[in-house]
Scaffold this motif. Structure first.
Motif, PDB file in Angstrom:
ATOM      1  N   LEU A 142      -6.680   5.631  -3.179  1.00  0.00           N
ATOM      2  CA  LEU A 142      -6.021   5.164  -1.961  1.00  0.00           C
ATOM      3  C   LEU A 142      -7.032   4.722  -0.911  1.00  0.00           C
ATOM      4  CD1 LEU A 142      -3.083   7.713  -1.664  1.00  0.00           C
ATOM      5  CD2 LEU A 142      -2.986   5.316  -2.346  1.00  0.00           C
ATOM      6  N   THR A 191      -4.205   0.954   8.411  1.00  0.00           N
ATOM      7  CA  THR A 191      -3.889   1.651   7.163  1.00  0.00           C
ATOM      8  C   THR A 191      -5.048   2.570   6.828  1.00  0.00           C
ATOM      9  OG1 THR A 191      -2.597  -0.194   6.335  1.00  0.00           O
ATOM     10  CG2 THR A 191      -3.399   1.397   4.720  1.00  0.00           C
ATOM     11  N   ALA A 194       1.050   4.014  -2.853  1.00  0.00           N
ATOM     12  CA  ALA A 194       0.722   5.384  -2.440  1.00  0.00           C
ATOM     13  C   ALA A 194       1.843   6.341  -2.829  1.00  0.00           C
ATOM     14  CB  ALA A 194       0.466   5.431  -0.935  1.00  0.00           C
ATOM     15  N   HIS A 251      -3.699  15.426  -0.554  1.00  0.00           N
ATOM     16  CA  HIS A 251      -2.569  15.013  -1.416  1.00  0.00           C
ATOM     17  C   HIS A 251      -1.342  15.831  -1.087  1.00  0.00           C
ATOM     18  CE1 HIS A 251      -0.308  13.561  -4.736  1.00  0.00           C
ATOM     19  NE2 HIS A 251      -0.333  14.722  -5.395  1.00  0.00           N
ATOM     20  N   ARG A 259      -6.805  10.424  -3.866  1.00  0.00           N
ATOM     21  CA  ARG A 259      -7.343  10.109  -2.544  1.00  0.00           C
ATOM     22  C   ARG A 259      -8.384   9.004  -2.631  1.00  0.00           C
ATOM     23  NH1 ARG A 259      -7.388  15.768  -2.043  1.00  0.00           N
ATOM     24  NH2 ARG A 259      -9.660  15.822  -2.318  1.00  0.00           N
ATOM     25  N   ALA A 303      -6.225   5.970   4.294  1.00  0.00           N
ATOM     26  CA  ALA A 303      -5.878   6.792   3.128  1.00  0.00           C
ATOM     27  C   ALA A 303      -5.639   8.231   3.587  1.00  0.00           C
ATOM     28  CB  ALA A 303      -7.021   6.763   2.119  1.00  0.00           C
ATOM     29  N   GLN A 312       1.241   9.525  -5.199  1.00  0.00           N
ATOM     30  CA  GLN A 312       1.447  10.850  -4.627  1.00  0.00           C
ATOM     31  C   GLN A 312       2.747  11.501  -5.081  1.00  0.00           C
ATOM     32  OE1 GLN A 312       0.968   9.401  -0.525  1.00  0.00           O
ATOM     33  NE2 GLN A 312      -0.822  10.738  -0.360  1.00  0.00           N
ATOM     34  N   ALA A 346      -6.968   1.125   0.614  1.00  0.00           N
ATOM     35  CA  ALA A 346      -6.848   0.997   2.068  1.00  0.00           C
ATOM     36  C   ALA A 346      -7.878   0.017   2.621  1.00  0.00           C
ATOM     37  CB  ALA A 346      -7.003   2.362   2.727  1.00  0.00           C
ATOM     38  N   TYR A 352       0.836  -1.211   0.000  1.00  0.00           N
ATOM     39  CA  TYR A 352       0.000   0.000   0.000  1.00  0.00           C
ATOM     40  C   TYR A 352       0.864   1.252   0.000  1.00  0.00           C
ATOM     41  CZ  TYR A 352      -3.064   3.705   1.625  1.00  0.00           C
ATOM     42  OH  TYR A 352      -3.733   4.893   1.733  1.00  0.00           O
ATOM     43  N   GLU A 353       1.876   1.267   0.845  1.00  0.00           N
ATOM     44  CA  GLU A 353       2.734   2.451   0.959  1.00  0.00           C
ATOM     45  C   GLU A 353       3.510   2.708  -0.331  1.00  0.00           C
ATOM     46  OE1 GLU A 353       3.551   2.246   5.787  1.00  0.00           O
ATOM     47  OE2 GLU A 353       4.866   1.169   4.382  1.00  0.00           O
TER      48      GLU A 353
END
Length: 204
Positions: free
Chosen positions: A187, A198, A88, A204, A184, A200, A92, A191, A84-85
């Motif tokens: 995410l 976790t 992300a 941003h 967003r 979101a 981003q 999430a 996820y990170e």
């Protein structure tokens, strides 16, 4: 190394960089050889010393841009953290949103997409991106970071589409806010498949 040998790589580099910039700004159809020569500050003879014509120069520029974008994406996707990170970080990553995607921009040119040779770097770039995102998501699923019902390939395609669609919405509004909202939203959906704790981002 002679002065001539030193000038030639510099001239070629200026041509490629100028073509990259103009293709991003104007697209393939709107980019003339004259504009490239003026931006690069070189003569016509210099251009045809290095390239057979506009198509060959454009191909070199598109490949350079695609490689740069792939390297930038890989820095995010190969970085530390959970799946996820890492996704992300890709979503981003800082972008010049209102200029649009320098590769996605090319798909709007009919002459570009009708030419298999010019289109190839676009196909390869987007294919690589979806595949790489799918790899990261599959790793996350196998490690228990993401739920078992998440489909890595479909989710990867969604992430790629969010970025490209976000560019279009932002340019249409002349405001990066729609791009940020799309990120967003993506995410938040991702999430929901991630482990507890976790969340979101709210901005941003």
């Amino acid at each position: 190394m002679s002065s001539t040998q030193e000038r030639r790589p510099g001239t070629r580099e200026r041509l490629v960089r100028s073509a990259q910039e103009l293709l991003w700004e104007r697209g393939y159809v709107g980019t003339s050889p004259k504009a490239i020569l003026e931006r690069a500050e070189v003569g016509q003879g210099s251009m045809y010393h290095h390239f057979a014509g506009k198509s060959e120069l454009a191909l070199a520029a598109i490949r350079r841009t695609a490689d740069t974008l792939a390297e930038s994406a890989e820095e995010c996707l190969a970085g530390p953290g959970t799946a996820y990170e890492r996704v992300a970080a890709y979503l981003q990553h800082e972008r010049q949103v209102l200029r649009g995607c320098p590769i996605g921009r090319m798909t709007q040119d009919r002459d570009m997409v009708r030419d298999p040779e010019l289109r190839q770097p676009l196909d390869e770039m987007f294919g690589w991106l979806r595949g790489r995102l799918a790899e990261v998501l599959a790793e996350g699923r196998s490690r228990g970071e993401l739920s078992a019902d998440l489909d890595p390939a479909d989710t990867a395609a969604t992430v790629a589409a969010v970025v490209q669609g976000g560019y279009v919405l932002a340019r249409a509004a002349d405001d990066p806010a729609p791009f940020d909202a799309a990120v967003r939203g993506a995410l938040s959906l991702l999430a929901a498949h991630a482990g507890t704790g976790t969340t979101a981002p709210t901005d941003h």
